[in-house]
Design a protein around this motif. Structure first.
Motif, mmCIF file in Angstrom:
data_model
loop_
_atom_site.group_PDB
_atom_site.id
_atom_site.type_symbol
_atom_site.label_atom_id
_atom_site.label_comp_id
_atom_site.label_asym_id
_atom_site.label_seq_id
_atom_site.Cartn_x
_atom_site.Cartn_y
_atom_site.Cartn_z
ATOM 1 N N GLN A 246 54.382 40.992 21.912
ATOM 2 C CA GLN A 246 53.208 40.973 21.595
ATOM 3 C C GLN A 246 52.451 41.799 22.925
ATOM 4 O O GLN A 246 51.778 39.883 23.792
ATOM 5 N N PRO A 247 51.297 42.577 23.543
ATOM 6 C CA PRO A 247 50.419 42.773 24.436
ATOM 7 C C PRO A 247 49.710 41.839 24.374
ATOM 8 O O PRO A 247 48.544 41.664 23.304
ATOM 9 N N GLY A 248 47.970 41.981 25.550
ATOM 10 C CA GLY A 248 46.807 40.956 25.049
ATOM 11 C C GLY A 248 46.401 39.258 25.038
ATOM 12 O O GLY A 248 47.539 38.265 24.552
ATOM 13 N N GLY A 249 45.488 39.259 25.972
ATOM 14 C CA GLY A 249 45.376 38.023 26.277
ATOM 15 C C GLY A 249 43.557 37.663 26.051
ATOM 16 O O GLY A 249 43.073 37.430 26.867
ATOM 17 N N GLY A 250 43.591 39.464 25.700
ATOM 18 C CA GLY A 250 41.739 39.003 26.200
ATOM 19 C C GLY A 250 40.436 37.880 25.665
ATOM 20 O O GLY A 250 39.439 37.888 26.426
ATOM 21 N N ARG A 251 40.847 37.392 24.803
ATOM 22 C CA ARG A 251 40.186 36.483 24.210
ATOM 23 C C ARG A 251 40.053 35.540 25.153
ATOM 24 O O ARG A 251 39.124 34.436 24.680
ATOM 25 N N ASP A 252 40.509 34.704 25.886
ATOM 26 C CA ASP A 252 41.352 33.990 26.714
ATOM 27 C C ASP A 252 40.858 34.707 28.371
ATOM 28 O O ASP A 252 41.320 34.066 28.864
ATOM 29 N N GLY A 253 39.950 35.499 28.734
ATOM 30 C CA GLY A 253 39.780 36.340 30.266
ATOM 31 C C GLY A 253 40.663 37.429 30.140
ATOM 32 O O GLY A 253 40.580 36.926 31.581
ATOM 33 N N GLN A 254 42.201 37.377 30.137
ATOM 34 C CA GLN A 254 43.099 37.514 30.346
ATOM 35 C C GLN A 254 43.484 39.222 30.276
ATOM 36 O O GLN A 254 43.635 39.713 29.135
ATOM 37 N N HIS A 255 42.627 39.892 30.649
ATOM 38 C CA HIS A 255 42.888 40.793 30.654
ATOM 39 C C HIS A 255 43.598 42.532 31.121
ATOM 40 O O HIS A 255 44.521 41.718 32.051
ATOM 41 N N SER A 256 43.620 43.336 31.563
ATOM 42 C CA SER A 256 45.044 44.885 31.681
ATOM 43 C C SER A 256 43.228 45.130 33.288
ATOM 44 O O SER A 256 42.518 45.041 32.740
ATOM 45 N N GLU A 257 44.158 45.992 33.180
ATOM 46 C CA GLU A 257 43.297 46.266 34.679
ATOM 47 C C GLU A 257 42.493 47.197 34.529
ATOM 48 O O GLU A 257 41.868 47.578 35.697
ATOM 49 N N HIS A 258 42.498 48.149 33.842
ATOM 50 C CA HIS A 258 41.782 48.694 33.091
ATOM 51 C C HIS A 258 40.170 48.315 33.029
ATOM 52 O O HIS A 258 39.032 48.863 33.211
ATOM 53 N N LEU A 259 40.156 47.365 32.794
ATOM 54 C CA LEU A 259 38.453 46.515 32.346
ATOM 55 C C LEU A 259 37.992 46.527 34.139
ATOM 56 O O LEU A 259 36.804 46.719 33.281
ATOM 57 N N THR A 260 37.858 46.320 34.422
ATOM 58 C CA THR A 260 37.701 45.998 35.561
ATOM 59 C C THR A 260 36.845 47.222 35.865
ATOM 60 O O THR A 260 35.959 47.804 36.699
ATOM 61 N N ALA A 261 37.568 48.499 36.491
ATOM 62 C CA ALA A 261 36.873 50.281 36.504
ATOM 63 C C ALA A 261 36.413 49.618 35.511
ATOM 64 O O ALA A 261 34.785 50.571 36.064
ATOM 65 N N LEU A 262 36.129 49.909 33.858
ATOM 66 C CA LEU A 262 35.315 50.437 32.773
ATOM 67 C C LEU A 262 34.047 49.875 32.974
ATOM 68 O O LEU A 262 33.009 50.100 33.154
#
Length: 278
Positions: A246-262
């Protein structure tokens, strides 16, 4: 028509308040009369972390919804998505302000929204994913709003009166968000062959991100799964099988490459002149 054809109506009727639009520009102050002092015995660090995570979810989702302006399939839908984004932006503002108060380091809502780097954000990965086509938009909105609504219902009883007040206001708004998404999922899933194909593709791509939502708020799983089952049945769509990874680790600060551009786009004006006042 069967009751399933009106599943979104029954979902919305669970909350009688018809307040729908523009949390950020709303007509009443959700904190009017609320004691903003931190309650005795409340862990300020835990409150700060919770408010930041909830605010990040809302801010990033609002930014993605803003990208639909001039791109939605019809003008009415463009207005609807913009107003849903405003609701989430308003929630983010109040939550960032509360996080700053609880943290006690002098950071206000602007500092927390505009001057943190991607690794410092704690939003779930679903919120930051690119929009894709309109089918992706409504599936993402259904997953996110169903989960956030269930979470907000739980938080209405939180020890912190400010967070509880923000959650209570959010419940009425998120009920509408979920309702709006459910209407479109049913309309497209039970529509043409092409619309159903696109809905199946969107579900296949986004369905695995539910795991991260439930990891962040385990108490939401039962209600959210029940809602999703109702909506998919009415839409004549099958739920994809869960994959082992299962993907995802945003709560730990592990984001996809898309957040930086956003965030680069979102924060560009504030960072260009950090000392500016408005």
């Amino acid at each position: 028509m069967s009751d399933d054809d009106h599943v979104y109506l029954s979902l919305a009727e669970e909350h009688g308040d018809d307040t729908r639009w523009a949390f950020g520009t709303g007509f009443t102050d959700p904190l009017h009369g609320v004691d903003t002092a931190l309650p005795p015995g409340l862990d300020a660090r835990e409150l700060t972390a919770l408010c930041l995570a909830l605010a990040d979810d809302a801010l990033v989702s609002a930014q993605r919804l803003a990208e639909w302006c001039t791109r939605a399939p019809e003008l009415e839908e463009e207005v609807a998505l913009a107003n849903i984004g405003l609701d989430l932006l308003g929630q983010a503002r109040l939550l960032y302000a509360r996080a700053g108060q609880a943290e006690g380091e002098g950071r206000d809502e602007d500092a927390l929204a505009y001057f943190r780097d991607p690794a410092d954000f704690r939003n779930v990965t679903l919120a930051e994913l690119p929009n894709g086509d309109f089918a992706h938009c409504v599936v993402k909105l259904l997953l996110f709003s169903s989960w956030r609504l269930s979470q907000s219902q739980q938080l209405t009883g939180h020890l912190d009166p400010v967070l509880a007040a923000v959650a209570r206001k959010g419940v009425s708004e998120l009920t509408y968000h979920r309702d709006h998404a459910a209407q479109w999922v049913v309309r497209l899933g039970d529509g043409t062959e092409e619309s159903a194909r696109r809905m199946r593709a969107a579900l296949a791509e986004l369905w695995p991100y539910r795991a991260e939502l439930y990891a962040a708020a385990p108490e939401t799983r039962g209600e959210v799964e029940s809602v999703l089952a109702q909506v998919l049945t009415a839409a004549r769509l099958d739920a994809p099988a869960d994959s082992p990874a299962q993907p995802g680790g945003g709560r730990d600060g592990q984001h996809s490459e898309h957040l930086t551009a956003l965030l680069t786009e979102l924060q560009s004006v504030a960072r260009a002149d950090p000392e500016a006042t408005w």
